[in-house]
Each structure stands twice: as structure tokens, then as C-alpha cells.
Design an enzyme around this catalytic site. Sequence first.
Site, PDB file in Angstrom:
ATOM      1  N   LYS A  13       0.816 -20.241   8.429  1.00  0.00           N
ATOM      2  CA  LYS A  13       2.013 -20.481   9.529  1.00  0.00           C
ATOM      3  C   LYS A  13       2.947 -18.957   9.312  1.00  0.00           C
ATOM      4  O   LYS A  13       2.957 -18.228  10.454  1.00  0.00           O
ATOM      5  CB  LYS A  13       2.909 -21.502   9.569  1.00  0.00           C
ATOM      6  CG  LYS A  13       2.276 -22.627   9.966  1.00  0.00           C
ATOM      7  CD  LYS A  13       3.268 -23.945  10.137  1.00  0.00           C
ATOM      8  CE  LYS A  13       4.012 -24.259   8.856  1.00  0.00           C
ATOM      9  NZ  LYS A  13       3.321 -24.454   7.837  1.00  0.00           N
ATOM     10  N   ARG A  88      11.321 -29.741  12.725  1.00  0.00           N
ATOM     11  CA  ARG A  88      10.539 -30.271  11.750  1.00  0.00           C
ATOM     12  C   ARG A  88      10.384 -31.726  11.845  1.00  0.00           C
ATOM     13  O   ARG A  88       9.317 -32.319  11.045  1.00  0.00           O
ATOM     14  CB  ARG A  88      11.440 -30.189  10.306  1.00  0.00           C
ATOM     15  CG  ARG A  88      10.907 -30.623   8.846  1.00  0.00           C
ATOM     16  CD  ARG A  88      12.046 -30.516   7.873  1.00  0.00           C
ATOM     17  NE  ARG A  88      12.960 -31.041   8.179  1.00  0.00           N
ATOM     18  CZ  ARG A  88      14.202 -31.144   7.767  1.00  0.00           C
ATOM     19  NH1 ARG A  88      14.784 -29.874   7.436  1.00  0.00           N
ATOM     20  NH2 ARG A  88      15.205 -31.994   7.980  1.00  0.00           N
ATOM     21  N   ARG A 127      -3.140 -20.162  -6.166  1.00  0.00           N
ATOM     22  CA  ARG A 127      -2.287 -18.864  -6.292  1.00  0.00           C
ATOM     23  C   ARG A 127      -1.778 -18.705  -7.754  1.00  0.00           C
ATOM     24  O   ARG A 127      -1.542 -19.609  -8.335  1.00  0.00           O
ATOM     25  CB  ARG A 127      -1.269 -18.736  -5.174  1.00  0.00           C
ATOM     26  CG  ARG A 127      -1.626 -19.120  -3.816  1.00  0.00           C
ATOM     27  CD  ARG A 127      -0.366 -18.740  -2.876  1.00  0.00           C
ATOM     28  NE  ARG A 127       0.670 -19.927  -3.015  1.00  0.00           N
ATOM     29  CZ  ARG A 127       1.060 -20.277  -1.946  1.00  0.00           C
ATOM     30  NH1 ARG A 127       0.865 -19.993  -0.568  1.00  0.00           N
ATOM     31  NH2 ARG A 127       2.021 -21.158  -1.983  1.00  0.00           N
ATOM     32  N   ARG A 161       3.055 -20.986 -10.111  1.00  0.00           N
ATOM     33  CA  ARG A 161       4.416 -21.690  -9.941  1.00  0.00           C
ATOM     34  C   ARG A 161       4.368 -23.274  -9.732  1.00  0.00           C
ATOM     35  O   ARG A 161       3.302 -23.918  -9.304  1.00  0.00           O
ATOM     36  CB  ARG A 161       5.005 -21.313  -8.609  1.00  0.00           C
ATOM     37  CG  ARG A 161       5.297 -19.868  -8.644  1.00  0.00           C
ATOM     38  CD  ARG A 161       6.040 -19.093  -7.382  1.00  0.00           C
ATOM     39  NE  ARG A 161       5.867 -19.861  -6.199  1.00  0.00           N
ATOM     40  CZ  ARG A 161       6.239 -19.619  -4.835  1.00  0.00           C
ATOM     41  NH1 ARG A 161       7.145 -18.752  -4.931  1.00  0.00           N
ATOM     42  NH2 ARG A 161       5.966 -20.440  -3.822  1.00  0.00           N
ATOM     43  N   ARG A 172       3.936 -32.275  -0.900  1.00  0.00           N
ATOM     44  CA  ARG A 172       4.213 -31.698   0.375  1.00  0.00           C
ATOM     45  C   ARG A 172       3.698 -32.019   1.491  1.00  0.00           C
ATOM     46  O   ARG A 172       4.118 -32.041   2.550  1.00  0.00           O
ATOM     47  CB  ARG A 172       4.220 -30.068  -0.101  1.00  0.00           C
ATOM     48  CG  ARG A 172       5.256 -29.614  -0.875  1.00  0.00           C
ATOM     49  CD  ARG A 172       4.894 -28.107  -1.412  1.00  0.00           C
ATOM     50  NE  ARG A 172       5.131 -27.306  -0.296  1.00  0.00           N
ATOM     51  CZ  ARG A 172       4.457 -26.057  -0.558  1.00  0.00           C
ATOM     52  NH1 ARG A 172       3.703 -25.600  -1.474  1.00  0.00           N
ATOM     53  NH2 ARG A 172       4.451 -25.378   0.783  1.00  0.00           N
TER      54      ARG A 172
END
Length: 218
Positions: A13, A88, A127, A161, A172
Site C-alpha cells: 500500500k 481503519r 524481510r 525484526r 496482524r
Amino acid sequence: MRIVLVGPPGAGKGTQAALLAERLGIPHISTGDLFRANVSQGTDLGKQVDAILREGGLVPDEITVAMAADRMAQPDAEDGFLLDGFPRNIAQAKSLDALLAESGQRLDAVLDLEVPEDEVVRRIAGRRTCRKDSSHTFHVQNKPPREPDVCDICGGELYQREDDREETVRKRLAVYHEETEPIIGYYSEQGLVSTISALAPVPEVTRRALAVLPERAA
């Protein structure tokens, strides 16, 4: 043109919002950027957000809506904007509709970036971030470093992370499905939603998004 961009974590996004806003000549309004700007500027809303975030809480809808309303009222947003991360949830979507209606405006399009859940997990969990400079990022499959766990740019250690770990990503996603995904149905009832597959190179996803906008513009 007034656009809402929605999609799960890892859908791209932020990247698409910046590209589309530039192509369309409208500001990219991100809730994350709004929070950081208000906190750094020491506004009344920023002080409230800072205190909430320091305690690990969620920013209440009314504060998020107030920040977004203030930003949308700025001169550069007079001819439109692209919203990223707002609304949201359904409550925020209804608040946005009410805000726009007050000035005789409405949304022109809601772009839904669609990515399968397993692909989201692959993208985020793969990542790796440099400990010396967090702007240096790699991916174990898509953009591997020349030497395992070593940043190509500065030689710093690459690590995963905490919020990139698979279990965190799936949490999430669960929050997204519960809180944010329902706004797609809400806006579908208004005939505003175009679903775009984000399983393509960045330029192609941008092309797909631009292709649907003329049909949706008011």
C-alpha cells in the site's frame, strides 16, 4: 479525485499510494505520517497520540478522524487526496463519509489491493533489516544480500525484526480481517470498490490501479 487505498499488511500500500498520488497530482495522506507529524510538531492531538502510543495503546477513532479531517482541509488537498491507512474500520469509514458530505464531497474510488495470506507472510517474514541503518532492507528470496546476514551497503548485521516474524504477521492479518476488511463490503454497497491483484511487479500494479480510476471518478 478522492481515493481510499486498502489492503492487508504486505500488499504494498505505501509504495502504491506514493506512486499513485504522484501520478494523479494529489497528496498521499497516511495515518502513520499524520501521527508522527502531529507528535513531532507538539500539537494537542499529537500530545494525546504520543501518550497513548508510549503506553502501547491504540489511538482512538475520534483522534484519528480529527487528524485526518485537519489534513484533508489543507489547501493541497482541495482537489483530492489518497488515503492510506484511513479509514481503519467501519466507524471511521462512516465518519469520513460524514466529513465529506459536510462539504458536498464524496469518495471517487476505493482500491482494494488483494494478496493471498501466504504471500503476505512470505513477503514480510522474509524481510531482513540492517542494525546500523534501518533504511537498508533485504529479502531472503526477492533481494538477498551478497553475503548471508550482512548488509551490502554498510556491512551491518541483518536481522529479522520482531514485527516481521511469521507469528506476528499472522496476528496482524487477523486484526486486519476483523477490523479493516469489513470496510470493503461497506464501500462495495456504494459501488466504489475495485479489487486489484497485487501479485505483480510494482509498475504493473500501478497500471492496474490507474486503469480502473476513470470509470470510478465522479
